[in-house]
Design a protein around this motif. Sequence first.
Motif, PDB file in Angstrom:
ATOM      1  N   ILE A   1      -0.415   3.392   2.873  1.00 42.23           N
ATOM      2  CA  ILE A   1      -1.613   2.750   2.569  1.00 42.23           C
ATOM      3  C   ILE A   1      -1.401   2.323   1.109  1.00 42.23           C
ATOM      4  CG2 ILE A   1      -3.936   3.562   1.751  1.00 42.23           C
ATOM      5  CD1 ILE A   1      -3.741   5.958   3.828  1.00 42.23           C
ATOM      6  N   ASN A   2      -1.792   1.095   1.161  1.00 47.15           N
ATOM      7  CA  ASN A   2      -1.675   0.298   0.017  1.00 47.15           C
ATOM      8  C   ASN A   2      -3.135   0.466  -0.677  1.00 47.15           C
ATOM      9  OD1 ASN A   2      -0.123  -1.146   2.170  1.00 47.15           O
ATOM     10  ND2 ASN A   2       1.014  -2.178   0.556  1.00 47.15           N
ATOM     11  N   VAL A   3      -3.068   0.450  -1.952  1.00 46.73           N
ATOM     12  CA  VAL A   3      -4.107   0.644  -2.835  1.00 46.73           C
ATOM     13  C   VAL A   3      -3.898  -0.409  -4.323  1.00 46.73           C
ATOM     14  CG1 VAL A   3      -5.705   2.068  -4.208  1.00 46.73           C
ATOM     15  CG2 VAL A   3      -4.459   3.084  -2.329  1.00 46.73           C
TER      16      VAL A   3
ATOM     17  N   LEU B   1       3.167  -4.574  -1.995  1.00 48.82           N
ATOM     18  CA  LEU B   1       2.341  -4.602  -3.109  1.00 48.82           C
ATOM     19  C   LEU B   1       1.303  -3.245  -3.267  1.00 48.82           C
ATOM     20  CD1 LEU B   1       1.895  -6.363  -5.596  1.00 48.82           C
ATOM     21  CD2 LEU B   1      -0.241  -7.155  -4.898  1.00 48.82           C
ATOM     22  N   THR B   2       1.488  -2.405  -4.277  1.00 52.89           N
ATOM     23  CA  THR B   2       0.671  -1.336  -4.210  1.00 52.89           C
ATOM     24  C   THR B   2       0.615  -0.826  -5.665  1.00 52.89           C
ATOM     25  OG1 THR B   2      -0.249   0.721  -3.114  1.00 52.89           O
ATOM     26  CG2 THR B   2       1.946   0.590  -3.853  1.00 52.89           C
ATOM     27  N   GLY B   3      -0.617  -0.344  -6.079  1.00 52.54           N
ATOM     28  CA  GLY B   3      -0.923   0.174  -7.561  1.00 52.54           C
ATOM     29  C   GLY B   3      -0.933  -0.769  -8.406  1.00 52.54           C
TER      30      GLY B   3
ATOM     31  N   LYS C   1      -1.101   5.953   9.775  1.00 50.70           N
ATOM     32  CA  LYS C   1      -0.118   5.608   8.844  1.00 50.70           C
ATOM     33  C   LYS C   1      -0.006   4.022   8.617  1.00 50.70           C
ATOM     34  CE  LYS C   1       2.295   9.258   8.575  1.00 50.70           C
ATOM     35  NZ  LYS C   1       1.431  10.251   9.186  1.00 50.70           N
ATOM     36  N   LYS C   2      -1.530   3.736   8.296  1.00 53.10           N
ATOM     37  CA  LYS C   2      -1.829   2.025   7.946  1.00 53.10           C
ATOM     38  C   LYS C   2      -3.030   2.019   7.154  1.00 53.10           C
ATOM     39  CE  LYS C   2      -1.428  -2.438  10.020  1.00 53.10           C
ATOM     40  NZ  LYS C   2      -1.354  -3.178  11.445  1.00 53.10           N
ATOM     41  N   GLY C   3      -3.273   1.254   6.269  1.00 50.20           N
ATOM     42  CA  GLY C   3      -4.567   0.850   5.676  1.00 50.20           C
ATOM     43  C   GLY C   3      -4.328   0.283   4.392  1.00 50.20           C
ATOM     44  N   LYS C   4      -5.515  -0.220   3.851  1.00 53.75           N
ATOM     45  CA  LYS C   4      -5.401  -0.906   2.657  1.00 53.75           C
ATOM     46  C   LYS C   4      -6.683  -0.797   1.843  1.00 53.75           C
ATOM     47  CE  LYS C   4      -2.236  -4.810   3.754  1.00 53.75           C
ATOM     48  NZ  LYS C   4      -1.260  -5.346   2.727  1.00 53.75           N
ATOM     49  N   ILE C   5      -6.833  -0.261   0.649  1.00 52.40           N
ATOM     50  CA  ILE C   5      -7.974   0.077  -0.021  1.00 52.40           C
ATOM     51  C   ILE C   5      -7.788  -1.000  -1.545  1.00 52.40           C
ATOM     52  CG2 ILE C   5      -9.155   1.565  -1.498  1.00 52.40           C
ATOM     53  CD1 ILE C   5      -7.935   3.820   0.425  1.00 52.40           C
TER      54      ILE C   5
END
Length: 254
Positions: free
Chosen positions: A182-184, A240-242, A137-141
């Motif tokens: 997960i932030n992408v 911050l995502t997308g 339940k955690k990560g960044k791409i």
Amino acid sequence: MNNLFDLSGKTVIVTGGGSGIGISLVHALADYGANVIIASRNVEKCNNVLKEIESKGGKGAVVQLDISDEKSVWNLVTEVLERFGSIDVLINNAGISPFMAPMEKVKIAGFKKIMDVNLIGALQCAQAVSEHMIARKKGKIINVSSSASTVSMEGLGAYSITKAALNSLTKTLAYEWGKYNINVNAIAPGFMDTGVADFINHTDESFQSVIDRTPIGRTGKAEELKGSIVFLASDASNYLTGQILYIDGGAGNC
């Protein structure tokens, strides 16, 4: 505030980290404490970059990777998890622009090759790390796109299309994987002093036209991407995502 950008203890994979702007990204992440996995087909170049960061006290490892080969991608993830125990950030930096041609002369085989690396390769890497990130339940791409995704230039059409598709992939993954924390996001550099600009003659009229419509009036430097990559990889960007962050001197958005 310093703690917001601290990457100590985090494991970050950088595909294509042995050349081009990937080198600057690796240095920036290592400077802020990350364990940086430098992944590329050219192990020798990656080892040279690893030596550079280690000489400054940085930490990392090299793993050979063919981003267009699904098995190679999954082997990368397996090896990193076995050696480091986690994957906190994936940076899809590997990309190619092997030719320049107007669209009527683009060979379909060549276009497929660019798609295999710039888009499908990025998706394969994201899918490979997603199982681990979803479980945690955690990560960044972070995808490395290009301002060429929105600014047309004759001869770069095939490359531009793949980067526009990568922008769409970024937003789609951000939407679908947000529920897993997960932030992408993506950075979209303009013409830098390395990378796709290496394929273009700086005296070409078409290239000069890009500079002419850039408010800052020059090409960028790879080191000018460092702050953005650290921001997106760190806790400072947790909400911050997308987003596609254009680092192009204003060329695509002014």
